[in-house]
Scaffold this active site. Structure first.
Site, PDB file in Angstrom:
ATOM      1  N   HIS A 145       0.803  -1.228   0.000  1.00  0.00           N
ATOM      2  CA  HIS A 145       0.000   0.000   0.000  1.00  0.00           C
ATOM      3  C   HIS A 145       0.838   1.281   0.000  1.00  0.00           C
ATOM      4  CE1 HIS A 145      -3.351  -2.663   1.898  1.00  0.00           C
ATOM      5  NE2 HIS A 145      -3.251  -2.840   0.610  1.00  0.00           N
ATOM      6  N   GLY A 235      -1.047  -9.569  12.884  1.00  0.00           N
ATOM      7  CA  GLY A 235      -1.575  -8.254  13.251  1.00  0.00           C
ATOM      8  C   GLY A 235      -2.423  -7.619  12.178  1.00  0.00           C
TER       9      GLY A 235
HETATM   10  C1  BV8 Z   1      -8.578  -2.203  -4.972  1.00  0.00           C
HETATM   11  C2  BV8 Z   1      -3.008   2.791   2.798  1.00  0.00           C
HETATM   12  C3  BV8 Z   1      -9.291  -2.331  -7.256  1.00  0.00           C
HETATM   13  C4  BV8 Z   1      -3.692   4.020   3.303  1.00  0.00           C
HETATM   14  C5  BV8 Z   1      -4.748   1.073   2.746  1.00  0.00           C
HETATM   15  C6  BV8 Z   1     -13.499  -7.164  -2.475  1.00  0.00           C
HETATM   16  C7  BV8 Z   1     -14.466  -7.247  -1.522  1.00  0.00           C
HETATM   17  C8  BV8 Z   1     -14.844  -6.087  -0.795  1.00  0.00           C
HETATM   18  C9  BV8 Z   1     -14.229  -4.853  -1.007  1.00  0.00           C
HETATM   19  C10 BV8 Z   1     -13.260  -4.795  -1.955  1.00  0.00           C
HETATM   20  C11 BV8 Z   1     -12.906  -5.923  -2.692  1.00  0.00           C
HETATM   21  N1  BV8 Z   1     -11.933  -5.559  -3.535  1.00  0.00           N
HETATM   22  C12 BV8 Z   1     -11.673  -4.223  -3.373  1.00  0.00           C
HETATM   23  C13 BV8 Z   1     -12.464  -3.745  -2.408  1.00  0.00           C
HETATM   24  C14 BV8 Z   1     -12.479  -2.375  -1.932  1.00  0.00           C
HETATM   25  C15 BV8 Z   1     -11.390  -2.112  -0.868  1.00  0.00           C
HETATM   26  C16 BV8 Z   1     -11.601  -2.954   0.365  1.00  0.00           C
HETATM   27  O1  BV8 Z   1     -11.003  -3.977   0.568  1.00  0.00           O
HETATM   28  N2  BV8 Z   1     -12.460  -2.430   1.231  1.00  0.00           N
HETATM   29  C17 BV8 Z   1     -12.660  -3.093   2.540  1.00  0.00           C
HETATM   30  C18 BV8 Z   1     -12.763  -2.029   3.599  1.00  0.00           C
HETATM   31  C19 BV8 Z   1     -13.850  -3.978   2.492  1.00  0.00           C
HETATM   32  N3  BV8 Z   1     -10.055  -2.386  -1.404  1.00  0.00           N
HETATM   33  C20 BV8 Z   1      -9.493  -1.416  -2.133  1.00  0.00           C
HETATM   34  O2  BV8 Z   1     -10.014  -0.350  -2.375  1.00  0.00           O
HETATM   35  C21 BV8 Z   1      -8.108  -1.713  -2.669  1.00  0.00           C
HETATM   36  N4  BV8 Z   1      -8.055  -1.378  -4.055  1.00  0.00           N
HETATM   37  O3  BV8 Z   1      -9.036  -3.294  -4.696  1.00  0.00           O
HETATM   38  O4  BV8 Z   1      -8.570  -1.661  -6.245  1.00  0.00           O
HETATM   39  C22 BV8 Z   1     -10.712  -2.202  -6.908  1.00  0.00           C
HETATM   40  C23 BV8 Z   1     -11.178  -0.971  -6.470  1.00  0.00           C
HETATM   41  C24 BV8 Z   1     -12.542  -0.884  -6.157  1.00  0.00           C
HETATM   42  C25 BV8 Z   1     -13.381  -1.987  -6.226  1.00  0.00           C
HETATM   43  C26 BV8 Z   1     -12.851  -3.209  -6.698  1.00  0.00           C
HETATM   44  C27 BV8 Z   1     -11.512  -3.334  -6.994  1.00  0.00           C
HETATM   45  C28 BV8 Z   1      -7.052  -0.814  -1.980  1.00  0.00           C
HETATM   46  C29 BV8 Z   1      -6.928  -1.165  -0.559  1.00  0.00           C
HETATM   47  C30 BV8 Z   1      -5.760  -0.379   0.063  1.00  0.00           C
HETATM   48  C31 BV8 Z   1      -6.237   0.833   0.789  1.00  0.00           C
HETATM   49  N5  BV8 Z   1      -5.127   1.446   1.539  1.00  0.00           N
HETATM   50  N6  BV8 Z   1      -3.671   1.626   3.384  1.00  0.00           N
HETATM   51  C32 BV8 Z   1      -3.099   4.519   4.581  1.00  0.00           C
HETATM   52  O5  BV8 Z   1      -2.447   3.736   5.300  1.00  0.00           O
HETATM   53  O6  BV8 Z   1      -3.305   5.695   4.874  1.00  0.00           O
HETATM   54  S1  BV8 Z   1      -5.617  -0.201   3.538  1.00  0.00           S
HETATM   55  C33 BV8 Z   1      -5.247   0.006   5.228  1.00  0.00           C
HETATM   56  O7  BV8 Z   1      -6.347  -0.554   5.921  1.00  0.00           O
HETATM   57  C34 BV8 Z   1      -4.034  -0.750   5.713  1.00  0.00           C
HETATM   58  O8  BV8 Z   1      -2.970  -0.695   4.815  1.00  0.00           O
HETATM   59  C35 BV8 Z   1      -4.584  -2.149   5.892  1.00  0.00           C
HETATM   60  O9  BV8 Z   1      -4.629  -2.818   4.664  1.00  0.00           O
HETATM   61  C36 BV8 Z   1      -6.017  -1.862   6.327  1.00  0.00           C
HETATM   62  C37 BV8 Z   1      -6.117  -1.897   7.815  1.00  0.00           C
HETATM   63  O10 BV8 Z   1      -6.144  -3.233   8.168  1.00  0.00           O
HETATM   64  P1  BV8 Z   1      -5.087  -3.795   9.261  1.00  0.00           P
HETATM   65  O11 BV8 Z   1      -3.720  -3.406   8.885  1.00  0.00           O
HETATM   66  O12 BV8 Z   1      -5.420  -5.214   9.429  1.00  0.00           O
HETATM   67  O13 BV8 Z   1      -5.446  -2.961  10.581  1.00  0.00           O
HETATM   68  P2  BV8 Z   1      -6.730  -3.103  11.516  1.00  0.00           P
HETATM   69  O14 BV8 Z   1      -6.699  -1.936  12.433  1.00  0.00           O
HETATM   70  O15 BV8 Z   1      -7.945  -3.351  10.689  1.00  0.00           O
HETATM   71  O16 BV8 Z   1      -6.468  -4.457  12.347  1.00  0.00           O
HETATM   72  C38 BV8 Z   1      -5.379  -4.540  13.217  1.00  0.00           C
HETATM   73  C39 BV8 Z   1      -5.349  -5.994  13.677  1.00  0.00           C
HETATM   74  O17 BV8 Z   1      -4.218  -6.172  14.519  1.00  0.00           O
HETATM   75  C40 BV8 Z   1      -6.582  -6.415  14.485  1.00  0.00           C
HETATM   76  O18 BV8 Z   1      -6.968  -7.719  14.075  1.00  0.00           O
HETATM   77  C41 BV8 Z   1      -6.072  -6.440  15.936  1.00  0.00           C
HETATM   78  O19 BV8 Z   1      -6.723  -7.435  16.691  1.00  0.00           O
HETATM   79  C42 BV8 Z   1      -4.605  -6.795  15.732  1.00  0.00           C
HETATM   80  N7  BV8 Z   1      -3.682  -6.276  16.751  1.00  0.00           N
HETATM   81  C43 BV8 Z   1      -3.713  -5.074  17.369  1.00  0.00           C
HETATM   82  N8  BV8 Z   1      -2.627  -4.947  18.203  1.00  0.00           N
HETATM   83  C44 BV8 Z   1      -1.912  -6.103  18.076  1.00  0.00           C
HETATM   84  C45 BV8 Z   1      -2.586  -6.952  17.151  1.00  0.00           C
HETATM   85  N9  BV8 Z   1      -2.133  -8.167  16.815  1.00  0.00           N
HETATM   86  C46 BV8 Z   1      -0.968  -8.586  17.413  1.00  0.00           C
HETATM   87  N10 BV8 Z   1      -0.251  -7.817  18.290  1.00  0.00           N
HETATM   88  C47 BV8 Z   1      -0.699  -6.590  18.655  1.00  0.00           C
HETATM   89  N11 BV8 Z   1       0.009  -5.867  19.537  1.00  0.00           N
END
Ligand code: BV8
Ligand code: ZN
Length: 291
Positions: A145, A235
């Site tokens: 990303h 994570g």
């Molecule tokens: C795309 C940069 C073509 C920005 C980021 C299929 C199905 C549904 C939706 C879609 C699909 N295909 C595409 C989509 C749309 C979308 C998507 O997935 N939406 C989601 C919300 C459903 N995807 C996109 O738009 C992607 N592009 O597919 O293009 C396309 C476009 C449109 C439609 C079709 C196709 C682009 C995605 C990238 C976006 N940019 N980051 C920035 O950083 O500012 S994503 C960003 O969010 C992160 O990079 C990461 O990927 C995500 C966050 O997730 P996590 O990193 O997992 O963080 P989170 O807080 O959620 O979880 C933390 C975890 O850690 C938890 O489980 C917690 O329990 C755990 N944890 C916490 N502390 C600890 C721990 N574990 C261990 N130790 C600890 N101490």
């Protein structure tokens, strides 16, 4: 009636022993699988940087002022208000630059080195843009990303590294999450970061929601997902695609997936291993790395 009661208690005792046996075996079995694997891939998310003081997306750190990170991390938001989005990424850069890799990052970097000495491959595919894996000493890193230290020109697409902080004078002292947007003066477009090649407006080199990933980077990641012997999921909440499609694909190939997450419950019942707890502690332990 009594016969049924003791049968029930025997059955639940059996269940507990199997679970206990499985958990115990998990470490031993995991270590055997780990040492026997030639191609290991680790997918990391915000959770691996949480212990470095960087907020996760879905955790308490997921809000900046009144905005959800996912709302500002979008081309629409940048088109509507580039100054606000730049102020958000200026804050993200300040937080990331001030942070330090934690034992989770370090364990992964040290295990990569061990694999290199043994002629095995260990690669990190990260969703994080904070650059902490590289600062921990990891070398084989695929940044799905983007990265906070890089910018891309909105006109000529020139990509460059800009580690100077603030990235431009107008952002000095800006970005404070406790302030309200209305209380801070608007930064004129002309004072926002510029492309060094053509002088046009530059934007963070970050993949925003609704934007496609760099096809070469996606290909590199997919090739590893299609060939790895062992896949670590560290994570991440596994909700953002295409990254969230990788582990299920490895499961479909019949290869082991091991999850490291603070959550007690595995994100998927199809993962062969689940190590609950903070990955700053579980990773050194399970990878057998002394920090
Ligand atoms: C795309 C940069 C073509 C920005 C980021 C299929 C199905 C549904 C939706 C879609 C699909 N295909 C595409 C989509 C749309 C979308 C998507 O997935 N939406 C989601 C919300 C459903 N995807 C996109 O738009 C992607 N592009 O597919 O293009 C396309 C476009 C449109 C439609 C079709 C196709 C682009 C995605 C990238 C976006 N940019 N980051 C920035 O950083 O500012 S994503 C960003 O969010 C992160 O990079 C990461 O990927 C995500 C966050 O997730 P996590 O990193 O997992 O963080 P989170 O807080 O959620 O979880 C933390 C975890 O850690 C938890 O489980 C917690 O329990 C755990 N944890 C916490 N502390 C600890 C721990 N574990 C261990 N130790 C600890 N101490
Ligand atoms: Zn340019």
């Amino acid at each position: 009636m009594n016969k049924f009661k003791c049968l029930k208690s025997t059955f639940s005792l059996l269940q507990v022993t199997i679970m206990a046996k499985r958990n115990l075996a998990d470490y031993k079995t995991f270590n055997r699988v780990l040492e026997e694997s030639k191609i290991i891939v680790a997918l990391t998310g915000a959770g691996v940087s949480a212990e470095s003081g960087i907020g996760t997306f879905r955790g308490p750190g997921g809000l900046w002022r009144t905005h959800r990170a996912v709302d500002l991390a979008s081309p629409l938001a940048f088109r509507a208000n580039p100054a606000l989005v730049w102020e958000f990424y200026h804050w993200r850069r300040e937080v990331a630059f001030a942070a330090h890799p934690n034992n989770g990052h370090i364990a992964l970097a040290k295990y990569e080195k061990k694999c290199k000495e043994q002629g095995r491959s260990f690669t990190i595919i990260t969703q994080n843009v904070d650059g902490l894996h590289r600062r921990a000493g990891s070398e084989n890193i695929i940044e799905l990303h983007g990265n906070l230290t890089k910018v891309i020109c909105t006109k000529c697409k020139f990509i460059e590294v800009k580690e100077n902080n603030p990235i431009c004078e107008a952002l000095r002292g800006r970005g404070d999450p406790s302030q309200k947007d209305a209380d801070v003066p608007e930064i004129p477009l002309s004072e926002l970061p510029k492309c060094s090649a053509c002088g046009a407006l530059a934007r963070p080199y970050i993949v925003w929601f609704g934007e496609s990933l760099d096809p070469d980077i996606l290909d590199q990641a997919r090739t590893l997902v299609e060939t790895c012997d062992l896949f670590l999921v560290i994570g991440t909440s596994s909700v953002v695609y295409p990254a969230a499609s990788f582990a299920p694909f490895v499961v479909e190939r019949g290869k082991p997936v091991a999850e490291f997450n603070i959550d007690e419950e595995p994100a998927s019942a199809n993962f062969q291993f689940h190590f609950p707890g903070k990955c700053g502690s579980t990773l050194p332990k399970t990878l057998g790395i002394d920090i």
